[in-house]
Every structure is written in structure tokens, then in C-alpha cells.
Design a protein around this motif. Structure first.
Motif, mmCIF file in Angstrom:
data_model
loop_
_atom_site.group_PDB
_atom_site.id
_atom_site.type_symbol
_atom_site.label_atom_id
_atom_site.label_comp_id
_atom_site.label_asym_id
_atom_site.label_seq_id
_atom_site.Cartn_x
_atom_site.Cartn_y
_atom_site.Cartn_z
ATOM 1 N N ALA A 37 -34.083 79.513 -28.988
ATOM 2 C CA ALA A 37 -34.039 80.650 -29.926
ATOM 3 C C ALA A 37 -35.158 81.635 -29.635
ATOM 4 N N GLU A 38 -36.360 81.124 -29.368
ATOM 5 C CA GLU A 38 -37.506 81.994 -29.059
ATOM 6 C C GLU A 38 -37.261 82.780 -27.772
ATOM 7 N N TYR A 39 -36.728 82.105 -26.760
ATOM 8 C CA TYR A 39 -36.464 82.763 -25.479
ATOM 9 C C TYR A 39 -35.411 83.857 -25.647
ATOM 10 N N ALA A 40 -34.335 83.533 -26.384
ATOM 11 C CA ALA A 40 -33.252 84.506 -26.581
ATOM 12 C C ALA A 40 -33.713 85.702 -27.402
ATOM 13 N N LYS A 41 -34.598 85.452 -28.353
ATOM 14 C CA LYS A 41 -35.080 86.533 -29.211
ATOM 15 C C LYS A 41 -35.898 87.545 -28.423
ATOM 16 N N ASN A 42 -36.608 87.044 -27.400
ATOM 17 C CA ASN A 42 -37.495 87.908 -26.628
ATOM 18 C C ASN A 42 -36.875 88.402 -25.321
ATOM 19 N N ILE A 43 -35.571 88.145 -25.130
ATOM 20 C CA ILE A 43 -34.942 88.587 -23.891
ATOM 21 C C ILE A 43 -34.888 90.109 -23.815
ATOM 22 N N SER A 44 -34.832 90.768 -24.967
ATOM 23 C CA SER A 44 -34.977 92.222 -25.036
ATOM 24 C C SER A 44 -36.051 92.506 -26.074
ATOM 25 N N VAL A 45 -36.175 93.732 -26.518
ATOM 26 C CA VAL A 45 -37.264 94.094 -27.425
ATOM 27 C C VAL A 45 -37.155 93.324 -28.733
ATOM 28 N N ASN A 46 -38.228 92.649 -29.094
ATOM 29 C CA ASN A 46 -38.322 91.911 -30.355
ATOM 30 C C ASN A 46 -39.143 92.743 -31.327
ATOM 31 N N PHE A 47 -38.462 93.416 -32.244
ATOM 32 C CA PHE A 47 -39.163 94.334 -33.137
ATOM 33 C C PHE A 47 -39.968 93.602 -34.205
ATOM 34 N N ASN A 48 -39.820 92.295 -34.280
ATOM 35 C CA ASN A 48 -40.667 91.522 -35.195
ATOM 36 C C ASN A 48 -42.025 91.225 -34.576
ATOM 37 N N ARG A 49 -42.115 91.389 -33.260
ATOM 38 C CA ARG A 49 -43.397 91.165 -32.580
ATOM 39 C C ARG A 49 -44.173 92.476 -32.604
ATOM 40 N N ARG A 50 -45.312 92.462 -33.210
ATOM 41 C CA ARG A 50 -46.100 93.680 -33.346
ATOM 42 C C ARG A 50 -47.560 93.323 -33.586
ATOM 43 N N GLY A 51 -48.436 94.207 -33.200
ATOM 44 C CA GLY A 51 -49.855 94.005 -33.411
ATOM 45 C C GLY A 51 -50.346 94.776 -34.613
ATOM 46 N N SER A 52 -51.627 94.697 -34.872
ATOM 47 C CA SER A 52 -52.193 95.362 -36.052
ATOM 48 C C SER A 52 -52.159 96.882 -35.926
ATOM 49 N N ALA A 53 -52.118 97.406 -34.673
ATOM 50 C CA ALA A 53 -52.121 98.860 -34.471
ATOM 51 C C ALA A 53 -50.747 99.404 -34.102
ATOM 52 N N THR A 54 -49.714 98.555 -34.141
ATOM 53 C CA THR A 54 -48.392 98.975 -33.670
ATOM 54 C C THR A 54 -47.843 100.169 -34.433
#
Length: 458
Positions: A37-54
Motif C-alpha cells: 500500500a505504501e509503495y502504491a501510494k507513492n508511485i505518483s505524487v502523494n499529496f498527503n506527504r508534505r513538510g512544514s513549509a509545503t
């Protein structure tokens, strides 16, 4: 709108189908549910992944988060030897395609590969089906879009073939410097979320850069956004300087804003900063703010105009399809070469004019530039210097005649656009005929340039 919703639904379907297939493949390979699931989620842009300055970086630089993730994903995949092998194969395939197309001459007698847009070469794997034409070769170009990062490999494959050619035709240092510059720019475009290849302007937030582009009249590729003549004898309104191929709605809107400010075809409106717009300015703003959908809307308008007028339609005129298939745009290639040659000629003219001003004579030059003389044989003065002309049959003589002809054709295009005595269909057809006439004039100069180049290399 329903159209936008339909496009979003198609995008979601394609993306989720890809993720599902990746998830299934990972599970079959022995990965756990969580790992797959983690691999498939990140195969393209994962908009849930973000940093503090995103949030604020995305506000300043469009798609900053997506571009950063894409670059990271690319670098991760490049560690895989199989991926390296595939990309090396794509580079070799592009090099083979480039060599084949360089062996075919277009209508200008130049390599067909050079007639394909640099923009397309940088972003796609280019394959072409040659088509024999009356005066040379054309081609149907198949464009296979490459993800950012991966696009660098086919691009450099084709560019390496160009380097081999340039080493024979240019000074070695210049050829290598051009190649190195293109490689560095290619890496920056492929990997950096901020387009550092654009110089200091890269630091400007996206929304400010939009208006910097309009102010400088150069887009991100350095191409003028709108037409215009820096040698105009008076301050003309931008609404009257539209290109002949700009869609009609933008011409109408620019003219309406001009009239709203009390202007006409010769007088700019009051409040120029708000009401003096070229049709191309409005088209650029629309496509920029509306994104890919805006570009397709503009193409749809152009396609409709051509169909109504009975003007030939090419793949590049068809929305969506033009992203994957196009024709070699011979008219555009001829025009681009003409203006490249014009820059070189005007640069040499400036050099000879300064030399004549200092010494009273021009230097040796392959373009046939000389000081003009009157009937009595005296040199014709021009300000503090001298009037220059071209020897009969010389490149400069051909260039001066071409400029006169193009100026006349441009005036006829403007007159045709404003001619209310003919129908809309007749107007579009007349303008297309004038475009063809202009292309022939430009081709004559290109041919003269090519002949001069042959003499220099003999």
C-alpha cells in the motif's frame, strides 16, 4: 463544469488503476499489505506527504511539492540497474531516430530533425514517419511523453547526435559549450522544482513571474509573447499588433479594451497599464491561469476557425491529440530559421556600420554589405555614419528585399483582418494565403543563407 468534472474523473481513474496494478504486483512479489500500500501510494505524487513549509512554498512556486516528490522518485528509480538499462535504450533509440531524420532534408533543405520543436524534443521520445513532399521531406511526429527526470535521457541521446554534427560545422569550443549548456539546462528542468535554468527570475514567485513575462515580452523559452516592432515611428496600441494566427476572441477582447479606454487602431487607450493589451497577452494569461484546459480551449477555437474557413488542419491543431501526434510544422520551422538569420545579419550590419563610422570603410564580410553611393559615386551619409546597402545578388541584398516584402504582407494581413466587406470565412482564407506567401519570401532568404554557408565551408 461537467467538462472539468469529466476530465478529473478520467484522471482519477487512470491514477487509481495504476496504483491498484502496482499494489497487486507488489503483493504477488511477497510484500506485506502495508508495504504494498505504501509503495502504491507513492508511485505518483502523494499529496498527503508534505513538510512544514509545503503550503507557503506551493503558494510561491507552482507544484513545488509535486516537483520535489517527482525528482526524489526519479533519483530513487535511477539506482535500479534495470531502469538504467531501459533509459539507456531509450537514449539509443532517440539517437537512432535523430540520425535517420538528419539524413532527410525538409522544404528549406535543412535536416528534418532540426524542424522538430526543441520543446517537444526536451519532453518526449520522438519517433517520426517521413512523408515525401514536393520540395523535401515532412513527417508525422509521434511524441511519447516522458516523466520529468526520465525525459533527460532521450533528450541527450538526440542532442548527442546534434553535437556530432556541430563538431563538423562549428568551432569545437562553441559546439562543446552549447552541448554542455543544454545538458545543464536539461538537468535543471528535469530535477529542480524551481527552474534555475531561467536565471535570477527563478527566485520570483510564480504569480509575479507571469507579469514579468508580459513586461519583458519573453516567455520561459525566451520566445516573444506578442508581436511588435521596436522601430515603430509612434506609440501604437498593443491591440493593433496582434499576430495573424491568434484566435479571434482574444483579438476582439483586446480591441474592446482599447475602445473602452478611448483608443483606436492608432492611439493607445487611457490607463494603458490596465487597458492596453495585445491579443497574445490575453491568450497567455488565459492559458496560464486555466492550465492545460485553457490551452485546449484556445486550440479548440483555432481548430473551429480553420474548419469554418476550409483551411487545412494539422494534428497540432487538435486538442489533446496534439500532445501525442503532430506534423513537422514547416511554416514555423522556416519562420524560426528566417528570424535566426535576421539576428545574425543585423548583428553584422551593426558591426559594419560602426566600422564605417570610425574608418570610412566597411570590412570584408560574406554578406555583401557595402557603403551606399549616389549616382556621382559619393558615399551616402546617414547621421554621423553611412548608409549601407547590399551588393547585387548578395545575402544582404536578398535580406533587404525580404524585409520589404514581409512588411507589405504584414500590412495586407492587417487590412484583411479589418476588412468588413468580406465574410469571416474569406478573411481567414485570405490571411492563410498571405501566410503562405510570407513563407516563400522567408524561404528565399534561408536558401541564400544556406548557399553562403556552403561557400564558407568549401
Amino acid at each position: 463544469s461537467k467538462l472539468v468534472q469529466a476530465i478529473e474523473a478520467v484522471n482519477d481513474t487512470v491514477e487509481n488503476t495504476l496504483r491498484l496494478s502496482v499494489y497487486a504486483a507488489r503483493r504477488e512479489a511477497g510484500a506485506s499489505i502495508e508495504q504494498a500500500a505504501e509503495y502504491a501510494k507513492n508511485i505518483s505524487v502523494n499529496f498527503n506527504r508534505r513538510g512544514s513549509a509545503t503550503s507557503w512554498l506551493n503558494a510561491l512556486y507552482l507544484f513545488f511539492n509535486a516537483a520535489t516528490q517527482g525528482a526524489h522518485r526519479t533519483l530513487t528509480l535511477l539506482k535500479n540497474p534495470k531502469v538504467q538499462g531501459v533509459l539507456g535504450g531509450l537514449a539509443a533509440l532517440q539517437a537512432t531516430s535523430a540520425m535517420f531524420l538528419m539524413g532527410l532534408d525538409d522544404d528549406d533543405g535543412e535536416p528534418l530533425w532540426d524542424s522538430i520543436s526543441p520543446w517537444d524534443k526536451q519532453r518526449n521520445l520522438i519517433l517520426a514517419i517521413p512523408i515525401k513532399r514536393e520540395n523535401g521531406w515532412g513527417a508525422t511526429v509521434i511524441k511519447i511523453p516522458m516523466p520529468y527526470g526520465f525525459n533527460l535521457f532521450p533528450y541527450m541521446g538526440g542532442r548527442s547526435v546534434e553535437l556530432a554534427r556541430d563538431l563538423q560545422e562549428k568551432p569545437v569550443g562553441r559546439a562543446i559549450a552549447d552541448y554542455t549548456t543544454d545538458a545543464v539546462v536539461g538537468v535543471a528542468q528535469a530535477m529542480s522544482p524551481i527552474p534555475f535554468d531561467d536565471g535570477w527570475k527563478a527566485a520570483l514567485p510564480h504569480w509575479i513571474r507571469i507579469f514579468t513575462v508580459l513586461s519583458e515580452n519573453k516567455d520561459d523559452l525566451g520566445i516573444p509573447v506578442r508581436a511588435g516592432d521596436q522601430y515603430d515611428s509612434f506609440d501604437k496600441p498593443r491591440s493593433a499588433s496582434g499576430r495573424d494566427d491568434t484566435p479571434l476572441p482574444f483579438k476582439v477582447a483586446a480591441t474592446a479594451l482599447n475602445r473602452l479606454g478611448g483608443g483606436d487602431d492608432y492611439t493607445p487607450p487611457y490607463a494603458k497599464f490596465a487597458l492596453d493589451w495585445a491579443p497574445e497577452d490575453l491568450a497567455y494569461l488565459f492559458k496560464t491561469f486555466a492550465g492545460g484546459l485553457g490551452s485546449n480551449v484556445v486550440k479548440s477555437g483555432t481548430l473551429t476557425e480553420k474548419l469554418i474557413a476550409g483551411v487545412p488542419v494539422n494534428f497540432k491543431d487538435v486538442p489533446v491529440l496534439s500532445s501525442f501526434v503532430s506534423n513537422v510544422d514547416q511554416r514555423q520551422a522556416t519562420s524560426t530559421r528566417y528570424y535566426d538569420h535576421k539576428d545574425d545579419i543585423e548583428r553584422e550590419v551593426a558591426r559594419q556600420r560602426d566600422l564605417a563610422k570610425e574608418t570610412g570603410e566597411v570590412g570584408d564580410n560574406p554578406m555583401g554589405i557595402k557603403i551606399a553611393r549616389n549616382k556621382s559615386g559619393s558615399k551616402i551619409k546617414r547621421g554621423e555614419g553611412y548608409e549601407l546597402e547590399g551588393a547585387s545578388g548578395s545575402l544582404f541584398d536578398t535580406y533587404k528585399q525580404a524585409e520589404k516584402d514581409i512588411s507589405r504582407i504584414r500590412d495586407e494581413m492587417r487590412a484583411a483582418f479589418n476588412d468588413q466587406s468580406i465574410s469571416y470565412t474569406e478573411r481567414i482564407r485570405k490571411i492563410d494565403e498571405l501566410k503562405s506567401e510570407r513563407e516563400e519570401v522567408q524561404r528565399e532568404l534561408n536558401a541564400a543563407w544556406r548557399e553562403q554557408r556552403k561557400k564558407r565551408t568549401q
